[in-house]
Design an enzyme around this catalytic site. Structure first.
Site, PDB file in Angstrom:
ATOM      1  N   CYS A   1       0.824  -1.205   0.000  1.00 12.90           N
ATOM      2  CA  CYS A   1       0.000   0.000   0.000  1.00 12.90           C
ATOM      3  C   CYS A   1       0.857   1.252   0.000  1.00 12.90           C
ATOM      4  O   CYS A   1       0.498   2.278  -0.572  1.00 12.90           O
ATOM      5  CB  CYS A   1      -0.923  -0.006   1.203  1.00 12.90           C
ATOM      6  SG  CYS A   1      -0.074  -0.142   2.791  1.00 12.90           S
TER       7      CYS A   1
ATOM      8  N   LYS B   1       1.879   3.484  -3.105  1.00 12.45           N
ATOM      9  CA  LYS B   1       0.985   4.401  -3.796  1.00 12.45           C
ATOM     10  C   LYS B   1       0.821   5.689  -2.994  1.00 12.45           C
ATOM     11  O   LYS B   1       0.886   5.697  -1.768  1.00 12.45           O
ATOM     12  CB  LYS B   1      -0.393   3.761  -3.998  1.00 12.45           C
ATOM     13  CG  LYS B   1      -0.389   2.548  -4.907  1.00 12.45           C
ATOM     14  CD  LYS B   1      -1.784   2.040  -5.128  1.00 12.45           C
ATOM     15  CE  LYS B   1      -2.575   2.918  -6.076  1.00 12.45           C
ATOM     16  NZ  LYS B   1      -2.312   2.623  -7.483  1.00 12.45           N
TER      17      LYS B   1
END
Length: 720
Positions: free
Chosen positions: A400, A403
């Site tokens: 995660c 990003k």
């Protein structure tokens, strides 16, 4: 001055998660060796501790009490964990084969795979019985029988001390449940023939107390689902049959070319085999210089010597010799919370001995349950005021954390002017860009992941699935890919090994999807990053975010929760089985799901912005609102428990800022959990939803209907 990480130059591979290797991993985590890259190979994410097996079988311990969590232990040691059973070791080429992946190269290797109690020569055993070793498979089978079956008859083939412990424990467990039928211990020779007379006497008394029948000097001819056939025509009732008749080595060991004794690797006083740099410990090793019986106590005592000698060969230090003790304390469980102790010809038994045994076993396991916390590096004395808040209190998770937030990305994209070329068809905010070449429509996308997994092959596999998600989401057929890799600093040989694993894994995924890898770029940096630029071809208009209709049903093809699971794993807080299950889901391609959902009105894949963020994208593009049935959203195993502990991924706060009006209590928190290689989220006609869902499930997807679209403002709401 920034100090880059030191390069790795040598590969150390541990085959098997036995007791000695578990202790080596623990010691390695406390004292890592710069320049050495550590790998452990094991069939599953946990390794059972043999000392507590009888207590578990008897019902004194829970299943989780029995297991060493290798995922947590490997993370603590900075080692990659390869989940698979090695079946070949080539000491000449220095390669280990694990089915389903390229061979793993090593500079030093150690084998600690234990033994097996399989009886392939006994008719019906492989089909209708469970060997006592490997312990993990036996524990799972017994747990299912004890808790789910109404059958009551049990039998153990093999009348040594191990078989005696097992049959007493099994009998006790069934007796406590009020359903003990026949319990039988069978041996082709005298039962407890290797034990001292005093030990035999005490164990036979325990057999009587637990209603265990003993059949000795009688061979078994055949095993059936509910019966054992003996020599002479006698039959024994048994609904659960296990074998504990001696120790057999794993078959592949004899094919290594190493010196062995009846299939057990012969080692010298340094624990090395006939090939220098190849070690063996535990039950799979034969101490050629001083033979000893198979017992876990030797593996525990071998661990410090193995740890030192692995490092010594890498650093040029002198090797140490292992000196096995002549005798050791034997603590034998007697079914109930009683145990028999035996050492130097002295015996002692009772409840106090069991409590003593329990303290020893719990102390051994506690060192793996309470791993030292990884400390966050101190900040420099002088830094900007907002630096601590920006860093947060947890490491940035690779999947995660690769990003940026949705808001920052949208703001940046708004600065880009419309396309200047007529063959570039703008689809701002969609999963992939649309190009037109003559009459052919092509989509193109790119995705990159910082490493959240210490196994380059697994990282490459997941990154490839992740990148293909955008192509599948638009209903396109994958065409070609280029790889974009940043490798950590490695020696030239380790660069070649790592690149080989990455490219072979990526090629397997891309070719299975119908695409070819046509090139790429590599560079060096502080950490591994794997990314792909992928193109796809459309034989019809692509499925975009804009197109959902009022009353359309939302279908999600994969459970959510990978962000919180990987954030917890990187912090050493996620159970190994939870991590392994999440990895399996992340490796699931969405090609068949894309084909099944080819008639969807709108579709996207759920990745970094979380389920809520990606659903809001469809709502905004389609000019609709959506209602989510939170109870229907499938969750990855263990994700909710971790979220309830307050664990969050590094992108959680930015994702929640997209829909601040929604709750983050309970399962709602996972709506903002960034996903890696997530599922497809499709808006489909209400009349087709049930049929599509059935087809998806038939194809192996954990798909679900999770909500509906409605006319109104582009916002989300939760429905009951």
């Amino acid at each position: 001055m920034h100090t880059p990480p030191l390069p790795a130059t040598k590969d150390v591979v541990l085959i098997g998660g036995g007791h000695a290797h578990a202790l080596v991993l623990l010691k390695w985590g406390m004292k890592p060796l710069p320049g050495a890259r550590l790998t452990v190979i094991n069939p599953g994410p946990t390794a059972p501790y043999s000392g507590m097996l009888p207590g578990f079988v008897a019902g004194h311990y829970q299943r989780e009490d029995l297991d060493i969590d290798l995922v947590k232990l490997a993370r603590f040691a900075g080692a990659r964990l390869v989940l698979g059973a090695a079946d070949q070791l080539d000491p000449v080429a220095r390669l280990v084969r694990v089915p389903g992946r390229p061979a793993i190269a090593y500079d030093l290797v150690s084998v600690d795979v234990g033994i097996t109690s399989e009886m392939p020569q006994l008719a019906g055993f492989s089909k209708h019985a469970v060997p006592a070793k490997p312990l993990g498979a036996f524990a799972r089978s017994w747990d299912g029988f004890r808790t789910k079956s109404t059958a009551t008859n049990i039998a153990v083939i093999g009348g040594g001390v191990a078989g005696a412990e097992l049959v007493l424990a099994m009998a006790h467990a069934l007796k406590q449940g009020g359903r003990l039928g026949a319990a039988t211990l069978i041996d082709s020779g005298p039962v407890l023939g290797q034990a001292s007379p005093e030990v035999r006497k005490r164990l036979r008394r325990a057999f009587s107390e637990h209603r265990v029948s003993v059949i000795e000097n009688t061979g078994v001819t055949r095993v059936e689902p509910d019966m054992i056939h003996l020599e002479g025509g006698r039959m024994v009732l048994s609904d659960f049959t296990t074998g504990a008749a001696g120790a057999r080595p794993h078959d592949w060991i004899a094919r290594t070319g190493l010196d062995h004794q009846d299939g057990f690797i012969t080692v010298d006083e340094t624990l090395q085999s006939s090939t220098p740099g190849v070690f063996a410990v535990g039950d799979c090793a034969h101490l050629g210089f001083s033979p000893r019986p198979k017992a876990g106590v030797y593996a525990v005592r071998q661990a410090p010597i193995l740890f030192h000698n692995l490092r010594a060969l890498l650093t040029g230090d002198p090797l140490r010799k292992y000196k096995p003790q002549k005798d050791y304390l034997k603590l034998i469980s007697l079914g109930s919370k009683e145990a028999l102790g035996d050492r130097f010809g002295l015996q002692f038994s009772g409840a106090m001995v069991w409590r003593w045994k329990d303290r020893i076993d719990q102390a051994f396991m506690e060192q793996f349950r309470q791993l030292p916390k990884m400390e966050t590096p101190d900040l420099p004395a002088e830094h900007t005021l907002d630096l601590p808040a920006t860093l947060g209190d947890r490491p940035m998770c690779g999947g995660c954390g690769a990003k940026t937030g949705r808001g920052a990305l949208q703001a940046a994209l708004s600065l880009i002017p419309p396309p200047q070329r007529r063959d570039v068809l703008s689809l701002p905010g969609d999963d992939a860009a649309l190009l037109k070449i003559g009459d052919q429509r092509q989509v193109i996308t790119t995705d990159h992941l910082r490493s959240f997994c210490l196994d380059p092959l697994m990282q490459a596999r997941i990154a490839a699935i992740h990148a293909l998600g955008d192509i599948w989401a638009m209903g396109a057929a994958p065409q070609a890919a280029t790889a974009n890799l940043i490798l950590p600093r490695l020696s030239a040989e380790l660069q070649q090994r790592t690149l080989g694993e990455i490219m072979m894994a990526a090629n397997d995924v891309m070719r299975a999807a119908g695409a070819d890898i046509v090139g790429g770029h590599t560079s060096l940096g502080d950490e591994l990053t794997v990314g792909f630029t992928v193109t796809g071809l459309c034989d019809r208009d692509p499925i975009t975010l804009a197109g959902a209709q009022p009353s359309d049903v939302l279908i999600l093809t994969k459970p959510i929760g990978s962000g919180v699971i990987m954030a917890a794993e990187m912090a050493g807080e996620a159970p190994g089985e939870t991590v392994a299950a999440a990895m399996t889901l992340m490796c699931q391609p969405q090609a068949d799901a894309s084909r099944i959902l080819s008639g969807a009105h709108a579709m996207t894949d759920v990745t970094g912005f979380g389920l809520a963020g990606h659903l809001l994208g469809i709502c905004e593009a389609s000019g609709l609102g959506a209602g989510l049935d939170l109870a229907a959203v499938p969750l990855m195993k263990g994700a909710l428990a971790l979220a309830d502990q307050g664990i969050r991924s590094s992108l959680f706060a930015q994702n929640h800022a997209i829909c601040p009006e929604l709750s983050t209590d309970g399962a709602a928190a996972l709506l903002f959990d960034p996903q890696t290689a997530g599922g497809l989220l499709a808006a489909v006609d209400k009349s087709r939803a049930d049929a599509l869902l059935a087809e998806l499930r038939q194809a192996g997807y954990e798909a679900a209907k999770i909500g509906t679209f409605h006319a109104g403002a582009a916002q989300l709401s939760l429905i009951s």
